[in-house]
Design a protein around this motif. Structure first.
Motif, PDB file in Angstrom:
ATOM      1  N   GLN A  62      -3.196 -29.553  -4.650  1.00  0.00           N
ATOM      2  CA  GLN A  62      -3.651 -28.948  -3.397  1.00  0.00           C
ATOM      3  C   GLN A  62      -4.603 -27.788  -3.624  1.00  0.00           C
ATOM      4  N   HIS A  63      -4.418 -27.089  -4.720  1.00  0.00           N
ATOM      5  CA  HIS A  63      -5.238 -25.896  -4.999  1.00  0.00           C
ATOM      6  C   HIS A  63      -5.775 -25.994  -6.413  1.00  0.00           C
ATOM      7  N   PRO A  64      -6.777 -26.840  -6.615  1.00  0.00           N
ATOM      8  CA  PRO A  64      -7.289 -27.030  -7.972  1.00  0.00           C
ATOM      9  C   PRO A  64      -7.866 -25.737  -8.563  1.00  0.00           C
ATOM     10  N   ASP A  65      -8.206 -24.802  -7.686  1.00  0.00           N
ATOM     11  CA  ASP A  65      -8.790 -23.563  -8.170  1.00  0.00           C
ATOM     12  C   ASP A  65      -7.969 -22.386  -7.628  1.00  0.00           C
ATOM     13  N   PRO A  66      -6.776 -22.155  -8.199  1.00  0.00           N
ATOM     14  CA  PRO A  66      -5.872 -21.146  -7.631  1.00  0.00           C
ATOM     15  C   PRO A  66      -6.493 -19.750  -7.633  1.00  0.00           C
ATOM     16  N   THR A  67      -6.073 -18.929  -6.712  1.00  0.00           N
ATOM     17  CA  THR A  67      -6.501 -17.534  -6.710  1.00  0.00           C
ATOM     18  C   THR A  67      -5.595 -16.778  -7.662  1.00  0.00           C
ATOM     19  N   GLU A  68      -6.172 -16.281  -8.732  1.00  0.00           N
ATOM     20  CA  GLU A  68      -5.345 -15.590  -9.720  1.00  0.00           C
ATOM     21  C   GLU A  68      -5.112 -14.146  -9.298  1.00  0.00           C
ATOM     22  N   LEU A  69      -3.861 -13.765  -9.295  1.00  0.00           N
ATOM     23  CA  LEU A  69      -3.527 -12.368  -9.056  1.00  0.00           C
ATOM     24  C   LEU A  69      -3.228 -11.733 -10.403  1.00  0.00           C
ATOM     25  N   ILE A  70      -3.643 -10.497 -10.541  1.00  0.00           N
ATOM     26  CA  ILE A  70      -3.383  -9.809 -11.800  1.00  0.00           C
ATOM     27  C   ILE A  70      -2.608  -8.541 -11.496  1.00  0.00           C
ATOM     28  N   ILE A  71      -1.946  -8.036 -12.509  1.00  0.00           N
ATOM     29  CA  ILE A  71      -1.190  -6.814 -12.315  1.00  0.00           C
ATOM     30  C   ILE A  71      -1.886  -5.701 -13.082  1.00  0.00           C
ATOM     31  N   MET A  72      -2.406  -4.746 -12.328  1.00  0.00           N
ATOM     32  CA  MET A  72      -3.072  -3.606 -12.936  1.00  0.00           C
ATOM     33  C   MET A  72      -2.036  -2.504 -13.101  1.00  0.00           C
ATOM     34  N   ARG A  73      -2.273  -1.693 -14.088  1.00  0.00           N
ATOM     35  CA  ARG A  73      -1.286  -0.664 -14.345  1.00  0.00           C
ATOM     36  C   ARG A  73      -1.953   0.697 -14.388  1.00  0.00           C
ATOM     37  N   LEU A  74      -1.469   1.582 -13.568  1.00  0.00           N
ATOM     38  CA  LEU A  74      -1.951   2.954 -13.545  1.00  0.00           C
ATOM     39  C   LEU A  74      -0.799   3.810 -14.057  1.00  0.00           C
ATOM     40  N   ALA A  75      -1.069   4.602 -15.095  1.00  0.00           N
ATOM     41  CA  ALA A  75       0.040   5.352 -15.693  1.00  0.00           C
ATOM     42  C   ALA A  75      -0.448   6.667 -16.262  1.00  0.00           C
ATOM     43  N   GLU A  76       0.425   7.598 -16.348  1.00  0.00           N
ATOM     44  CA  GLU A  76       0.156   8.829 -17.083  1.00  0.00           C
ATOM     45  C   GLU A  76       1.186   8.934 -18.198  1.00  0.00           C
ATOM     46  N   MET A  77       0.696   8.742 -19.420  1.00  0.00           N
ATOM     47  CA  MET A  77       1.630   8.758 -20.546  1.00  0.00           C
ATOM     48  C   MET A  77       1.719  10.135 -21.178  1.00  0.00           C
ATOM     49  N   ASP A  78       0.725  10.954 -20.870  1.00  0.00           N
ATOM     50  CA  ASP A  78       0.680  12.277 -21.476  1.00  0.00           C
ATOM     51  C   ASP A  78       1.479  13.223 -20.593  1.00  0.00           C
ATOM     52  N   MET A  79       2.775  13.111 -20.659  1.00  0.00           N
ATOM     53  CA  MET A  79       3.610  13.906 -19.757  1.00  0.00           C
ATOM     54  C   MET A  79       4.617  14.746 -20.526  1.00  0.00           C
ATOM     55  N   LEU A  80       4.879  15.914 -19.948  1.00  0.00           N
ATOM     56  CA  LEU A  80       5.943  16.747 -20.497  1.00  0.00           C
ATOM     57  C   LEU A  80       6.706  17.324 -19.306  1.00  0.00           C
ATOM     58  N   ILE A  81       7.975  16.986 -19.233  1.00  0.00           N
ATOM     59  CA  ILE A  81       8.811  17.517 -18.155  1.00  0.00           C
ATOM     60  C   ILE A  81       9.725  18.549 -18.805  1.00  0.00           C
ATOM     61  N   ASP A  82       9.514  19.806 -18.430  1.00  0.00           N
ATOM     62  CA  ASP A  82      10.234  20.883 -19.112  1.00  0.00           C
ATOM     63  C   ASP A  82      11.733  20.824 -18.848  1.00  0.00           C
ATOM     64  N   ALA A  83      12.491  21.139 -19.860  1.00  0.00           N
ATOM     65  CA  ALA A  83      13.958  21.216 -19.715  1.00  0.00           C
ATOM     66  C   ALA A  83      14.287  22.178 -18.584  1.00  0.00           C
ATOM     67  N   GLY A  84      15.113  21.746 -17.650  1.00  0.00           N
ATOM     68  CA  GLY A  84      15.570  22.626 -16.582  1.00  0.00           C
ATOM     69  C   GLY A  84      14.685  22.638 -15.343  1.00  0.00           C
ATOM     70  N   ASP A  85      13.467  22.062 -15.429  1.00  0.00           N
ATOM     71  CA  ASP A  85      12.550  22.085 -14.271  1.00  0.00           C
ATOM     72  C   ASP A  85      13.082  21.167 -13.167  1.00  0.00           C
ATOM     73  N   PRO A  86      13.408  21.721 -11.988  1.00  0.00           N
ATOM     74  CA  PRO A  86      13.982  20.886 -10.927  1.00  0.00           C
ATOM     75  C   PRO A  86      12.915  20.115 -10.164  1.00  0.00           C
ATOM     76  N   ASP A  87      11.648  20.426 -10.362  1.00  0.00           N
ATOM     77  CA  ASP A  87      10.623  19.859  -9.504  1.00  0.00           C
ATOM     78  C   ASP A  87       9.316  19.691 -10.277  1.00  0.00           C
ATOM     79  N   ALA A  88       9.345  18.811 -11.274  1.00  0.00           N
ATOM     80  CA  ALA A  88       8.150  18.593 -12.091  1.00  0.00           C
ATOM     81  C   ALA A  88       7.293  17.503 -11.462  1.00  0.00           C
ATOM     82  N   THR A  89       5.987  17.643 -11.528  1.00  0.00           N
ATOM     83  CA  THR A  89       5.082  16.635 -10.962  1.00  0.00           C
ATOM     84  C   THR A  89       4.144  16.125 -12.042  1.00  0.00           C
ATOM     85  N   VAL A  90       3.974  14.800 -12.071  1.00  0.00           N
ATOM     86  CA  VAL A  90       3.031  14.169 -12.991  1.00  0.00           C
ATOM     87  C   VAL A  90       2.119  13.306 -12.134  1.00  0.00           C
ATOM     88  N   THR A  91       0.812  13.352 -12.373  1.00  0.00           N
ATOM     89  CA  THR A  91      -0.085  12.534 -11.558  1.00  0.00           C
ATOM     90  C   THR A  91      -0.992  11.695 -12.450  1.00  0.00           C
TER      91      THR A  91
END
Ligand code: HEC
Length: 470
Positions: free
Chosen positions: A327-356
């Protein structure tokens, strides 16, 4: 956003990150090879869409959808049983994952006040995304009038009322009788063994599907062998190059499969589907699918929980439904893109750390079909926004992150991100003393796969623009 190719130190540090595993939005230009982030250290993602009890509905969204009249004297049989059936018994049945059944008057009455409290708190039925951001398929949300109705019934003494002759529909009838194209079996009776001090065991099983060509997964269905143990399943592909890594992972202990908290732990993994209790076979649009290359293995990540019954073993079967190529000889391919921040440091004790993390400005319009944010156990809030040529769009907002209830959320209508656009991911964490998963004193936390490491990731299911070559 930091790209892995900018950060050779992180490649070395994570030990299994690879350049092709990161999305390089920077190379997202017409007719250039795009290095997509296909999901290396990604974790517990679940297709939450298509929850049972919610019939397919093509009508436009209506704010009053689901509203009910509230009679003066509601009764269990007339008013409450249908409501609980719609919203709860997808999971709260005998021998299922939820800790108790809500199928009879006695059961519902016994748990009525806690049930009402969880409805008011919005924790049951579990549906983490905020209401005012994104319109997702299979939303598990109760209308405020339904919660009020339940409350009035409770206040008035939770009476049974007259039993009617009408039978509530059986959830199993919701399941269609389509035949899967491939069934994968984890192959063993596995008894979960969570690490010391934890209830949850993440275990990966590797299967060779023996395909005779590339296939496109349109939907996945899961038949848990022991529904009391299976919290969710996520399926990934593994390229042949990952064989050695996987062999090393399997050699870590002498139980079947291998330990895989937070991610399948080898290079080049790509998510192709998932399942949680109460979910129906979630469907991508017809003719759309995620590619399974011919020579792939399939890795099934099982999340087992032993928090209310640690006994017995499980052997789960997973059905894959491919795009019908006639039925669909030419399927629409979906891909999974990944957005990430790997360079993170969450300080010990910090109740409200933000990484973007933020993409550069992307010059093409892109159609987004779904989204899956991901953090580990310290995460509290996660949100993804897009700034587009057509204005700002909130893609997802999870205000009260729960690692054990995460998912890949599919949009009711695919989202058009008009060019030029940029996507921004904001992850928040609580690393204070009272929020430590292992009860140990807080310590500095960085990116990693362990349960005591963190992540800040959004996986975005998108249609490949026509003018882009992969
Ligand atoms: C998608 C599956 C699912 C659905 C739908 C669901 N539950 Fe649950 N429920 C669970 C699971 C699993 C647990 C065990 C705790 C956990 O894992 O979050 C639970 C726990 C509970 C608890 C105990 C909470 C506590 O704090 O101990 C109550 C009460 C409850 N559910 C009521 C309901 C009610 C009422 C509904 C319908 C309005 C409902 N649930 C719908 C899966 C579900």
């Amino acid at each position: 956003m930091k790209l892995l190719d900018d950060r050779p130190d992180l490649i070395a540090q994570s030990g299994r990150g690879t350049i092709e595993a990161m999305i390089s939005f920077r190379s997202w230009q017409p007719n250039r090879l795009l290095v997509f982030a296909l999901v290396a250290p990604l974790a517990a993602l679940v297709l939450l869409a298509g929850c049972s009890g919610e019939p397919e509905d093509d009508s436009p969204p209506d704010d009053n959808a689901g509203a009910v009249d509230i009679p003066d004297e509601p009764t269990y049989h007339e008013h409450i049983a249908p409501l609980v059936h719609d919203h709860c018994t997808g999971c709260h049945t005998e021998d299922a994952i939820a800790p108790f059944a809500l199928e009879s008057f006695e059961e519902v009455q016994q748990h009525a006040s806690l049930s009402h409290a969880t409805m008011q708190a919005g924790t049951m039925p579990p549906w983490p995304p905020a209401e005012d951001c994104g319109d997702f398929r299979g939303e598990r949300r109760m209308h405020p009038t339904e919660i009020e109705l339940f409350g009035r019934w409770l206040d008035q003494g939770a009476v049974a009322g007259e039993q009617s002759d009408e039978q509530l529909p059986d959830h199993s009838e919701d399941i269609d009788d389509a035949q899967p194209d491939l069934t994968v079996d984890t192959g063993v009776d596995y008894t979960p063994e969570p690490p010391e001090g934890f209830d949850d065991d993440y275990r990966c099983f590797v299967v060779d599907p023996d395909l005779d060509g590339d296939r496109f997964v349109n939907s996945v269905d899961t038949r848990p062998g022991n529904p009391q143990l299976v919290h969710h399943m996520i399926a990934y592909t593994a390229p042949p190059e990952a064989d050695d890594e996987i062999a090393a992972l399997k050699a870590e202990d002498d139980r079947p499969g291998y330990e895989c908290f937070g991610s399948p732990r080898y290079s080049g993994s790509r998510m192709i589907g998932g399942w949680v209790p109460g979910a129906q076979r979630p469907l991508l649009e017809e003719g759309h699918g995620l590619r399974v290359p011919e020579d792939s293995r399939i890795v099934v990540q099982m999340h087992y929980t032993t928090h209310h019954n640690g006994e017995g073993s499980d052997r789960t079967e997973v059905d894959f439904f491919f795009v019908d190529e006639q039925q669909h000889p030419d399927p629409t391919e979906l891909i999974i893109m990944r957005l990430a921040e790997m360079d993170m440091l969450i300080d010990a004790g910090d109740p409200d750390a933000t990484v973007t993390a933020e993409t550069p400005l992307i010059p093409q319009s892109v159609t987004v079909h779904g989204i899956a944010p991901h953090m580990h156990l310290l995460g509290t809030n996660v949100r993804v926004d897009a700034t587009t040529g057509d204005g700002d769009i909130c893609l997802i907002d999870i205000p009260d992150w729960d690692f054990h209830w995460q998912g890949l959320y599919l949009y009711e209508e695919p989202m058009q991100l008009a060019r030029p656009f940029r996507i921004e991911l904001t992850c928040e964490y609580d690393n204070s003393e009272h929020n430590q998963p292992d009860g140990q004193p807080p310590r500095d936390v960085t990116w990693g796969d362990e349960s005591t490491d963190e992540m800040c990731v959004a996986l975005i299911v998108a249609e490949v623009p026509d003018d882009l070559e992969l």
